[in-house]
Design a protein around this motif. Structure first.
Motif, PDB file in Angstrom:
ATOM      1  N   LYS A  36       0.799  -1.081   0.136  1.00  0.00           N
ATOM      2  CA  LYS A  36       0.030  -0.079  -0.070  1.00  0.00           C
ATOM      3  C   LYS A  36       0.667   1.301   0.009  1.00  0.00           C
ATOM      4  O   LYS A  36       0.654   2.153  -0.882  1.00  0.00           O
ATOM      5  CB  LYS A  36      -0.751  -0.153   1.099  1.00  0.00           C
ATOM      6  N   GLU A  37       1.980   1.213   0.713  1.00  0.00           N
ATOM      7  CA  GLU A  37       2.867   2.419   0.689  1.00  0.00           C
ATOM      8  C   GLU A  37       3.355   2.429  -0.464  1.00  0.00           C
ATOM      9  O   GLU A  37       3.527   3.753  -1.003  1.00  0.00           O
ATOM     10  CB  GLU A  37       4.185   2.093   1.827  1.00  0.00           C
ATOM     11  N   LEU A  38       3.892   1.659  -1.151  1.00  0.00           N
ATOM     12  CA  LEU A  38       4.769   1.568  -2.637  1.00  0.00           C
ATOM     13  C   LEU A  38       3.531   2.109  -3.608  1.00  0.00           C
ATOM     14  O   LEU A  38       4.038   2.973  -4.406  1.00  0.00           O
ATOM     15  CB  LEU A  38       5.020   0.420  -3.012  1.00  0.00           C
ATOM     16  N   LEU A  39       2.234   1.783  -3.593  1.00  0.00           N
ATOM     17  CA  LEU A  39       1.246   2.062  -4.509  1.00  0.00           C
ATOM     18  C   LEU A  39       1.015   3.806  -4.090  1.00  0.00           C
ATOM     19  O   LEU A  39       0.981   4.341  -5.014  1.00  0.00           O
ATOM     20  CB  LEU A  39      -0.076   1.471  -4.323  1.00  0.00           C
ATOM     21  N   THR A  40       0.913   3.986  -2.730  1.00  0.00           N
ATOM     22  CA  THR A  40       0.854   5.432  -2.468  1.00  0.00           C
ATOM     23  C   THR A  40       2.053   6.343  -3.065  1.00  0.00           C
ATOM     24  O   THR A  40       1.844   7.414  -3.768  1.00  0.00           O
ATOM     25  CB  THR A  40       0.839   5.729  -0.914  1.00  0.00           C
ATOM     26  N   TYR A  41       3.139   5.854  -2.889  1.00  0.00           N
ATOM     27  CA  TYR A  41       4.207   6.746  -3.443  1.00  0.00           C
ATOM     28  C   TYR A  41       4.317   6.808  -5.086  1.00  0.00           C
ATOM     29  O   TYR A  41       4.312   7.857  -5.530  1.00  0.00           O
ATOM     30  CB  TYR A  41       5.565   5.940  -3.128  1.00  0.00           C
ATOM     31  N   LEU A  42       3.981   5.727  -5.826  1.00  0.00           N
ATOM     32  CA  LEU A  42       3.870   5.533  -7.200  1.00  0.00           C
ATOM     33  C   LEU A  42       2.772   6.568  -7.783  1.00  0.00           C
ATOM     34  O   LEU A  42       2.955   7.286  -8.856  1.00  0.00           O
ATOM     35  CB  LEU A  42       3.901   4.189  -7.630  1.00  0.00           C
ATOM     36  N   LEU A  43       1.708   6.628  -6.951  1.00  0.00           N
ATOM     37  CA  LEU A  43       0.336   7.200  -7.497  1.00  0.00           C
ATOM     38  C   LEU A  43       0.495   8.714  -7.128  1.00  0.00           C
ATOM     39  O   LEU A  43      -0.035   9.441  -7.930  1.00  0.00           O
ATOM     40  CB  LEU A  43      -0.882   6.516  -6.913  1.00  0.00           C
ATOM     41  N   PHE A  44       1.033   9.137  -5.938  1.00  0.00           N
ATOM     42  CA  PHE A  44       0.725  10.484  -5.291  1.00  0.00           C
ATOM     43  C   PHE A  44       1.933  11.173  -5.078  1.00  0.00           C
ATOM     44  O   PHE A  44       2.035  12.399  -5.046  1.00  0.00           O
ATOM     45  CB  PHE A  44       0.001  10.143  -4.198  1.00  0.00           C
ATOM     46  N   GLU A  45       3.240  10.632  -5.024  1.00  0.00           N
ATOM     47  CA  GLU A  45       4.385  11.189  -4.456  1.00  0.00           C
ATOM     48  C   GLU A  45       5.614  11.218  -5.696  1.00  0.00           C
ATOM     49  O   GLU A  45       6.370  11.891  -5.291  1.00  0.00           O
ATOM     50  CB  GLU A  45       4.790  10.578  -3.105  1.00  0.00           C
ATOM     51  N   SER A  46       5.705  10.071  -6.468  1.00  0.00           N
ATOM     52  CA  SER A  46       6.702   9.948  -7.237  1.00  0.00           C
ATOM     53  C   SER A  46       6.900  11.188  -8.308  1.00  0.00           C
ATOM     54  O   SER A  46       8.085  11.330  -8.468  1.00  0.00           O
ATOM     55  CB  SER A  46       6.506   8.669  -8.055  1.00  0.00           C
ATOM     56  N   HIS A  47       5.877  11.979  -8.365  1.00  0.00           N
ATOM     57  CA  HIS A  47       6.066  13.210  -9.017  1.00  0.00           C
ATOM     58  C   HIS A  47       6.609  14.347  -8.860  1.00  0.00           C
ATOM     59  O   HIS A  47       7.159  15.198  -9.099  1.00  0.00           O
ATOM     60  CB  HIS A  47       4.592  13.570 -10.061  1.00  0.00           C
ATOM     61  N   ASP A  48       6.564  14.267  -7.272  1.00  0.00           N
ATOM     62  CA  ASP A  48       7.300  15.501  -6.504  1.00  0.00           C
ATOM     63  C   ASP A  48       8.348  14.897  -5.613  1.00  0.00           C
ATOM     64  O   ASP A  48       8.266  14.673  -4.278  1.00  0.00           O
ATOM     65  CB  ASP A  48       6.264  16.214  -5.814  1.00  0.00           C
ATOM     66  N   GLU A  49       9.580  14.808  -5.954  1.00  0.00           N
ATOM     67  CA  GLU A  49      10.665  13.996  -5.293  1.00  0.00           C
ATOM     68  C   GLU A  49      11.034  14.878  -3.988  1.00  0.00           C
ATOM     69  O   GLU A  49      11.179  14.246  -3.043  1.00  0.00           O
ATOM     70  CB  GLU A  49      11.803  13.507  -6.258  1.00  0.00           C
ATOM     71  N   THR A  50      11.175  15.705  -4.333  1.00  0.00           N
ATOM     72  CA  THR A  50      11.489  16.776  -3.089  1.00  0.00           C
ATOM     73  C   THR A  50      10.663  16.754  -1.902  1.00  0.00           C
ATOM     74  O   THR A  50      10.963  16.985  -0.948  1.00  0.00           O
ATOM     75  CB  THR A  50      11.999  18.320  -3.605  1.00  0.00           C
TER      76      THR A  50
END
Length: 158
Positions: A36-50
């Motif tokens: 679930k954490e990985l999917l959250t990162y890929l869907l919501f946070e991967s576009h804003d690495e900073t």
């Protein structure tokens, strides 16, 4: 039951419809918190690495504040827990720069931690291992980034 190889899973996923893929992802997210954490990162946070790095840094700050300083035993346990968390978050990102940023921040926090880690061999060894790990990762990066991170490393070692 034996797990299938990644190649065979990839081939099978290519034959599925988008609705089936959505169902598979949702079902996968129900089984483990890491999924679930990985999917959250890929869907919501991967576009804003900073932003992702800053969020992880604030979580690291919170965890350092919660460390029980009554005994070095509890400090060691908590520091290892924080390090495991950093490694997990770095794995989600797959970017070496993110891993270096998080490990550098961890080392800065650990060095500034009170009571001093210099009074405990295990904590000093953890710190030194992370410095070596950062150096190895930095050696694989672009020259400009190597210089920037090397300067930060020198400040930590001073």
């Amino acid at each position: 039951m034996k797990a299938a190889t990644v190649v065979s899973i990839k081939k099978e996923l290519q034959h599925r419809s988008s609705e089936e893929l959505i169902e598979l992802c949702l079902r996968l997210s129900k089984f483990k918190k890491e999924n679930k954490e990985l999917l959250t990162y890929l869907l919501f946070e991967s576009h804003d690495e900073t932003g992702y790095i800053e969020a992880v840094k604030s979580e690291i700050d919170d965890l350092f504040e919660q460390i029980n300083t009554n005994s070095y035993f509890y400090i060691k346990k908590s520091v290892r827990k924080i390090l495991r968390l950093i490694k997990k978050y770095a794995r989600y990102s797959l970017k070496k720069e993110t891993e270096v940023e998080l490990l550098l921040y961890f080392c800065k926090q650990l060095k500034a931690f009170k009571p001093s880690i210099k009074h405990n061999v295990t904590l000093t060894n953890i710190y030194q291992r992370q410095i070596v790990a950062i150096q190895k990762i930095v050696a694989t990066l672009h020259e400009d980034l190597q210089y920037d991170y090397t300067v930060e490393l020198e400040q930590l070692e001073a």
